[in-house]
Design a protein around this motif. Structure first.
Motif, mmCIF file in Angstrom:
data_model
loop_
_atom_site.group_PDB
_atom_site.id
_atom_site.type_symbol
_atom_site.label_atom_id
_atom_site.label_comp_id
_atom_site.label_asym_id
_atom_site.label_seq_id
_atom_site.Cartn_x
_atom_site.Cartn_y
_atom_site.Cartn_z
ATOM 1 N N GLU A 87 0.807 -1.219 0.000
ATOM 2 C CA GLU A 87 0.000 0.000 0.000
ATOM 3 C C GLU A 87 0.841 1.269 0.000
ATOM 4 O OE1 GLU A 87 -3.840 0.515 0.419
ATOM 5 O OE2 GLU A 87 -3.218 -1.097 -0.927
ATOM 6 N N SER A 88 2.158 1.128 0.108
ATOM 7 C CA SER A 88 3.020 2.287 0.338
ATOM 8 C C SER A 88 4.001 2.492 -0.807
ATOM 9 C CB SER A 88 3.802 2.114 1.650
ATOM 10 O OG SER A 88 2.914 1.933 2.735
ATOM 11 N N SER A 89 4.443 3.737 -0.932
ATOM 12 C CA SER A 89 5.463 4.070 -1.930
ATOM 13 C C SER A 89 6.850 4.182 -1.319
ATOM 14 C CB SER A 89 5.103 5.378 -2.635
ATOM 15 O OG SER A 89 5.045 6.452 -1.707
ATOM 16 N N ALA A 90 6.949 4.339 0.004
ATOM 17 C CA ALA A 90 8.245 4.456 0.659
ATOM 18 C C ALA A 90 8.097 4.195 2.150
ATOM 19 C CB ALA A 90 8.849 5.846 0.446
ATOM 20 N N VAL A 91 9.138 3.636 2.740
ATOM 21 C CA VAL A 91 9.212 3.476 4.194
ATOM 22 C C VAL A 91 9.920 4.694 4.757
ATOM 23 C CG1 VAL A 91 10.138 2.109 6.095
ATOM 24 C CG2 VAL A 91 9.213 0.957 4.064
ATOM 25 N N VAL A 92 9.275 5.391 5.662
ATOM 26 C CA VAL A 92 9.832 6.608 6.254
ATOM 27 C C VAL A 92 10.622 6.291 7.512
ATOM 28 C CG1 VAL A 92 9.251 8.858 7.270
ATOM 29 C CG2 VAL A 92 7.981 8.019 5.280
ATOM 30 N N ALA A 94 11.253 2.901 10.529
ATOM 31 C CA ALA A 94 10.944 1.574 11.061
ATOM 32 C C ALA A 94 11.790 1.327 12.297
ATOM 33 C CB ALA A 94 11.210 0.502 10.012
ATOM 34 N N VAL A 95 11.138 1.255 13.443
ATOM 35 C CA VAL A 95 11.775 0.960 14.726
ATOM 36 C C VAL A 95 10.846 0.012 15.477
ATOM 37 C CG1 VAL A 95 12.986 3.176 14.835
ATOM 38 C CG2 VAL A 95 10.725 2.963 15.846
ATOM 39 N N PRO A 96 11.271 -0.571 16.598
ATOM 40 C CA PRO A 96 10.378 -1.481 17.311
ATOM 41 C C PRO A 96 9.004 -0.877 17.569
ATOM 42 C CG PRO A 96 12.582 -1.682 18.189
ATOM 43 C CD PRO A 96 12.617 -0.554 17.200
ATOM 44 N N HIS A 97 7.990 -1.580 17.114
ATOM 45 C CA HIS A 97 6.567 -1.248 17.315
ATOM 46 C C HIS A 97 6.092 -0.042 16.508
ATOM 47 C CE1 HIS A 97 6.982 -4.146 20.507
ATOM 48 N NE2 HIS A 97 7.832 -3.380 21.149
ATOM 49 N N VAL A 98 6.927 0.479 15.638
ATOM 50 C CA VAL A 98 6.533 1.637 14.828
ATOM 51 C C VAL A 98 6.963 1.417 13.382
ATOM 52 C CG1 VAL A 98 6.800 4.108 14.436
ATOM 53 C CG2 VAL A 98 6.708 3.234 16.776
ATOM 54 N N LEU A 99 6.004 1.577 12.453
ATOM 55 C CA LEU A 99 6.305 1.516 11.027
ATOM 56 C C LEU A 99 5.556 2.663 10.352
ATOM 57 C CD1 LEU A 99 7.557 0.214 8.554
ATOM 58 C CD2 LEU A 99 5.627 -1.390 8.490
ATOM 59 N N ILE A 100 6.293 3.676 9.922
ATOM 60 C CA ILE A 100 5.724 4.844 9.261
ATOM 61 C C ILE A 100 6.072 4.767 7.779
ATOM 62 C CG2 ILE A 100 5.616 7.358 9.189
ATOM 63 C CD1 ILE A 100 4.702 6.223 11.832
ATOM 64 N N THR A 101 5.072 4.919 6.926
ATOM 65 C CA THR A 101 5.313 4.874 5.489
ATOM 66 C C THR A 101 4.613 6.030 4.797
ATOM 67 O OG1 THR A 101 3.370 3.524 4.932
ATOM 68 C CG2 THR A 101 5.374 2.341 5.575
ATOM 69 N N ARG A 102 5.009 6.242 3.549
ATOM 70 C CA ARG A 102 4.269 7.152 2.679
ATOM 71 C C ARG A 102 3.302 6.294 1.879
ATOM 72 N NH1 ARG A 102 4.904 12.276 1.133
ATOM 73 N NH2 ARG A 102 6.994 12.354 2.032
ATOM 74 N N HIS A 103 2.017 6.478 2.151
ATOM 75 C CA HIS A 103 0.997 5.712 1.458
ATOM 76 C C HIS A 103 0.974 6.075 -0.017
ATOM 77 C CE1 HIS A 103 -3.151 4.472 0.393
ATOM 78 N NE2 HIS A 103 -2.979 3.552 1.324
ATOM 79 N N ARG A 104 0.484 5.177 -0.857
ATOM 80 C CA ARG A 104 0.431 5.443 -2.302
ATOM 81 C C ARG A 104 -0.390 6.692 -2.626
ATOM 82 N NH1 ARG A 104 -4.567 4.057 -3.409
ATOM 83 N NH2 ARG A 104 -5.596 2.525 -2.067
#
Length: 252
Positions: A87-92, A94-104
């Motif tokens: 669903e994402s274009s990029a991973v911004v 990634a750390v334990p319990h956190v995954l932030i991405t740029r959605h499509r």
């Protein structure tokens, strides 16, 4: 005066349900039908996604190598991480319990906007994705409820986002129709006659946040709310107008 009316009696939404008919029935039972000038109906992403069949059975998801690596880093279900990557274009981040991405769609958000809460009983092994095109979904819903060409009535599709450097989540608009999601006031004068140079109002986000005061974020089971009494500026733009272009990203 602006009033916020929660819609309480909306049933559990399933794929293929006629969402406009469900909402019309709820508005009618609440004494809020028909819609009139100054109304904006805020619909949570969750029921929009459910109606559009955006539920995914995690047992059908095969994680790839990148998903397995990110799952080890974030300590998340690798199948969920695989969906996030799709669903994402990029991973911004990634750390334990956190995954932030740029959605499509351009939104920077946790877990690619994928949700596993409040998606219905017996759905523990499923995940709910965002609508494919929330602005289009908002337009179709507005046309179904108010008719094509209706003026002074809006639809906002809301979701909950965290914000950099701030605790907590707020309602934001991921889809909008019938109103300008972003109101550009640059060039106007303030009360002292000074020219506004940077002022743009995220109107659809303000409306989404106001609605969450009625819809809640937990077990309230209120997936929509009507804001009545608004004075909507002229013009129309979808929620895509709220996404800052990558070339204006000052924090990369």
């Amino acid at each position: 005066m602006i009033a916020i009316h929660p819609l309480f009696d909306i049933p559990e939404i399933r794929a293929g349900d006629h969402l406009a008919a469900v909402l019309r029935d709820s508005l009618t039972s609440a004494g809020l039908w028909p819609l009139k000038t100054g109304d904006v109906l805020v619909v949570t992403q969750k029921i929009m996604s459910k109606a559009e069949g955006r539920m995914v059975d995690l047992s059908t998801v095969q994680p790839g190598e990148e998903a397995l690596e990110l799952a080890a880093t974030t300590r998340k279900d690798a199948r969920l991480v695989e969906l996030v990557l799709r669903e994402s274009s990029a991973v911004v981040r990634a750390v334990p319990h956190v995954l932030i991405t740029r959605h499509r769609l351009g939104h920077v958000m946790a877990n690619g906007g994928i949700d596993r809460s409040n998606i219905g009983p017996g759905e523990e092994e499923r995940a709910l994705l965002l609508p494919v095109d929330p602005d289009r979904s908002a337009r179709e819903l507005l046309d179904a409820l108010a008719g094509p060409g209706a003026a002074g009535i809006g639809i906002v599709v809301s979701d909950s986002f965290g914000r950099p450097w701030r605790h907590g989540v707020v309602g934001v608009a991921i889809g909008a129709a019938g109103l300008p999601a972003l109101v550009d006031r640059r060039g106007e004068e303030d009360r002292d006659g000074r020219r506004l140079e940077v002022t743009q109002i995220a109107l659809a986000d303000q409306i989404a946040t106001a609605a969450t005061l009625a819809t809640g974020e937990g077990a309230e089971s209120v997936p929509a709310a009507l804001l009545r009494g608004l004075t909507l500026p002229p013009g129309e733009s979808g929620a895509a107008a709220l996404v800052r272009p990558l070339e204006e990203d000052l924090f990369r």
